[in-house]
Structure formats: structure tokens, C-alpha cells
Design an enzyme around this catalytic site. Structure first.
Site, PDB file in Angstrom:
ATOM      1  N   ASP A  58       2.552  36.534 -14.138  1.00  0.00           N
ATOM      2  CA  ASP A  58       3.458  35.620 -14.582  1.00  0.00           C
ATOM      3  C   ASP A  58       3.836  34.784 -13.310  1.00  0.00           C
ATOM      4  O   ASP A  58       3.504  35.125 -12.130  1.00  0.00           O
ATOM      5  CB  ASP A  58       4.416  36.307 -15.262  1.00  0.00           C
ATOM      6  CG  ASP A  58       5.715  35.456 -15.653  1.00  0.00           C
ATOM      7  OD1 ASP A  58       5.277  34.487 -16.439  1.00  0.00           O
ATOM      8  OD2 ASP A  58       6.867  35.774 -15.666  1.00  0.00           O
ATOM      9  N   ASP A  60       7.246  32.499 -13.319  1.00  0.00           N
ATOM     10  CA  ASP A  60       8.994  32.177 -13.242  1.00  0.00           C
ATOM     11  C   ASP A  60       9.555  33.757 -12.976  1.00  0.00           C
ATOM     12  O   ASP A  60       8.950  34.521 -13.667  1.00  0.00           O
ATOM     13  CB  ASP A  60       9.353  31.560 -14.255  1.00  0.00           C
ATOM     14  CG  ASP A  60       9.118  30.115 -14.518  1.00  0.00           C
ATOM     15  OD1 ASP A  60       9.528  29.302 -13.693  1.00  0.00           O
ATOM     16  OD2 ASP A  60       8.198  29.916 -15.175  1.00  0.00           O
ATOM     17  N   LYS A 252       2.702  35.030 -24.399  1.00  0.00           N
ATOM     18  CA  LYS A 252       2.959  36.182 -24.600  1.00  0.00           C
ATOM     19  C   LYS A 252       4.030  36.524 -25.262  1.00  0.00           C
ATOM     20  O   LYS A 252       5.185  35.892 -25.553  1.00  0.00           O
ATOM     21  CB  LYS A 252       3.364  36.638 -22.960  1.00  0.00           C
ATOM     22  CG  LYS A 252       2.192  36.351 -21.938  1.00  0.00           C
ATOM     23  CD  LYS A 252       2.627  36.503 -20.501  1.00  0.00           C
ATOM     24  CE  LYS A 252       3.440  35.479 -20.144  1.00  0.00           C
ATOM     25  NZ  LYS A 252       3.965  35.704 -18.579  1.00  0.00           N
ATOM     26  N   ASP A 278       8.128  39.706 -14.855  1.00  0.00           N
ATOM     27  CA  ASP A 278       9.490  40.194 -14.609  1.00  0.00           C
ATOM     28  C   ASP A 278      10.225  40.502 -16.127  1.00  0.00           C
ATOM     29  O   ASP A 278      11.472  40.819 -15.879  1.00  0.00           O
ATOM     30  CB  ASP A 278      10.115  39.231 -14.039  1.00  0.00           C
ATOM     31  CG  ASP A 278      10.342  37.934 -14.634  1.00  0.00           C
ATOM     32  OD1 ASP A 278       9.250  37.301 -15.087  1.00  0.00           O
ATOM     33  OD2 ASP A 278      11.449  37.389 -14.764  1.00  0.00           O
TER      34      ASP A 278
END
Length: 337
Positions: A58, A60, A252, A278
């Protein structure tokens, strides 16, 4: 009540209590079976590295927050590449095109290549092209979606400012609808407004109009944990509430997003692939849904307490949110690489 009745009543109560205790014990056992591993030693990291060849990361909250790189993350990703690991960037962020993501990664110190970049702006364009879509798209989002759609020859509208006129009230929401619009695509939009939502809902109410969520993340990472930035999921929920129509999800944690990655990289073996993220409810579930191992970093949305709460939950669905491994951030890997 007779003494026999009292004894029977007491026995029934004890049986109910014992059954409840037994049920809770079984639930605790199910929860304790999901045990994330802290990558806090050289031995654990070595064992971790031996289990995968391919990384899906990922962006961000993992590689950067806003416009700044997460401390030590570029070094960690580049060191993993140097050890022969393949890397792809799988992000629900639809605000940029692949070219723009490539530029940002390079600026922040990450090695990257165009065929490794998978934002949901791109997955949206791939999906619409694959179904032969030939009408116009109304975008609740930013220029990344419009740019990727243009690359596959699909016209769009809606990006940019659309402020609410002072005279507007619920009964005076004057809008002009484009008859060529055949799909509404929702992504992150920093210029969301009442007119935009009105148009989106009006289009989606048409049974012939597609309703697509580039992603449905509820929030967007922010460096100040006190600040809650609404994500595309908030707009998607509003449109669904008004229209009663469910969105087609293209990011996702859904399998279609992984299918797009595998289309370009058929050599990916899910059993030898790790998803780094995250967001426990998105990135970790994406991994589970597609047979990947998962690594949770706490440099973005999710917290250690969130992870523990999911681990201890009695709901098996919550266990999908529990990672195989965890770290504070990717910087923690550097001392072992």
C-alpha cells in the site's frame, strides 16, 4: 415452589451458565489461534524474508503520509528489492494517474516502474474498458480517474469545483444532467459538494447507470491522529442511502483488484506474496481474500490496539483483519536488512 422445583431451576441455571462459559472458552480458543508475529529480531526477519518473493505494498500510511515519506520506508523497500524481492504498489488512492504516482515515488526516494503501479484510478479504467463501456462517466473524485479513463478512450465529466449556490435549498436544487452519462465513479474528492452528490444520486437512480466505487475506504490518513478525514466510503454510503443501489467495488479488499495485478504479472504466486498495509479492515482483508501473507505497519490508519481487538473478537470475520506479521513502520526492518 417445591424443593424439587427449586433444585431443577437451579440445575437449569447452572447448565446455562456452564454452556455459556464453555462457549466463551471455545471462542477464546478460536481467537487465540490467530497470532501475529512481531518482526523484532534478526531471526524472525530472516524467517519472514524466506517466505515470500513478491511484495504488494500500500502507499498512503505505509510509504508516505500526505507529501512526506514515512521515515526509513524508502530505504527498507529499496533494500528488499536489492535482496531480489519483486515489488508492486497496490493503492486504493485514485487521486493520481500511474504516471503521477511514479513521479511521487521517485521524488520520495522509491525505485518504481510503470508496470508495478496499481492505483484504483487504473483499475477503474481497466474494468470499464473490459466491459466495452462506450458512454460518459460522471466522476465524484479527482483528475487521476479522469486521466486513466482518457488513456483508454473514455470521456468523463465532474472533476473540479462545483460549489453550492447561495440560493439552493433542498427543493431548489437545480441541476443539469448529461444524458450521455452511463456510469458514476466515486473516489476521493477534496471538492465534494451538495451539487456533486445531487448529480451523482440522480444519475445512479437510473437503472441503466453503473455505480462504481474505486474504493470504499471510510477515512484518509492524516498526520494528526485527532483529525478524521472522510474517505470515498462516506460518499459511497451517502449515494447508496439515497438510491438503494449497491456500488461495484474495484479496489481492496476485493478479488478483482488482485486479478488486475495478476493479469500484468501472471508469475505471482499468492502463497509466496506478502501484502503490506496500514489499514486492517482493507489491506489485511485483501490479503486473506486472495491467499496472501500480510504485514501490518502502524504508520498510518490502524493501531496495535485495533489489531488486538480484532484478534480477541469472537466474530470469525474479524479474524480476517488480523495480520500474519506486524511492525511499527517499515523503518523497523532496516536494522535487520
Amino acid at each position: 415452589m417445591s424443593s424439587i422445583d427449586l433444585e431443577n431451576n437451579f440445575a437449569n441455571q447452572m447448565n446455562l451458565k456452564n454452556n455459556r462459559v464453555l462457549s466463551e472458552s471455545r471462542n477464546r480458543k478460536r481467537s487465540s489461534a490467530v497470532t501475529p508475529v512481531n518482526l523484532d529480531s534478526k531471526e524472525r526477519v530472516k524467517e519472514f524474508l524466506d517466505k515470500f518473493d513478491f511484495i504488494l505494498s500500500d502507499c498512503d500510511g505505509v510509504l508516505w503520509v500526505n507529501n512526506g515519506a514515512v521515515k526509513g520506508a524508502p530505504e527498507a523497500i529499496n533494500k528488499l528489492r536489492a535482496k531480489g524481492k519483486r515489488v508492486c504498489f497496490a493503492t486504493n488512492n485514485s487521486t493520481k494517474t500511474r504516471q503521477e504516482f511514479h513521479q511521487k515515488l521517485t521524488k520520495l526516494g522509491y525505485e518504481s516502474h510503470m508496470d508495478e503501479l496499481f492505483p484504483t484510478s487504473y483499475s477503474t479504467a481497466v474494468y470499464l474498458k473490459s466491459i466495452g463501456f462506450d458512454r460518459k462517466v460522471f466522476i465524484v473524485g479527482m483528475s487521476g480517474i479522469a486521466g486513466e479513463l482518457a488513456d483508454v478512450g473514455i470521456e468523463s465529466c465532474g472533476v473540479g469545483s462545483d460549489p453550492t449556490p447561495r440560493h439552493w435549498t433542498p427543493g431548489m436544487a437545480d441541476v443539469e444532467l448529461d444524458e450521455d452519462v452511463g456510469a458514476v465513479v466515486v473516489g476521493f474528492d477534496n471538492q465534494i459538494s451538495f451539487p456533486k452528490l445531487t448529480k451523482a444520486c440522480s444519475y445512479v437512480r437510473d437503472p441503466n447507470c453503473l455505480f462504481i466505487a474505486s474504493n470504499a475506504d471510510e477515512t484518509y490518513p492524516h498526520p494528526d491522529p485527532r483529525v478524521a478525514v472522510p474517505g470515498p466510503g462516506a460518499y459511497v454510503a451517502a449515494i447508496q442511502a439515497v438510491t438503494g443501489k449497491e456500488a461495484i467495488p474495484l479496489g481492496k479488499p476485493y478479488k478483482y483488484f488482485f486479478d488486475i495485478i495478476r493479469r500484468q504479472h501472471p508469475e505471482i504466486d499468492p502463497k509466496r506474496t506478502i501484502m503490506i498495509g496500514d489499514r486492517l479492515t482493507t489491506d489485511m482483508v485483501f490479503g486473506r481474500n486472495n491467499g496472501l501473507k500480510t504485514l501490518f505497519v502502524q504508520s498510518g490508519i490502524g493501531t496495535y490496539d485495533d489489531m488486538i481487538n480484532f484478534k480477541n473478537s469472537n466474530d470469525p470475520e474479524d479474524h480476517k483483519c488480523v495480520p500474519d506479521y506486524y511492525l511499527n513502520s517499515l523503518d523497523d526492518l532496516n536494522k535487520y536488512l
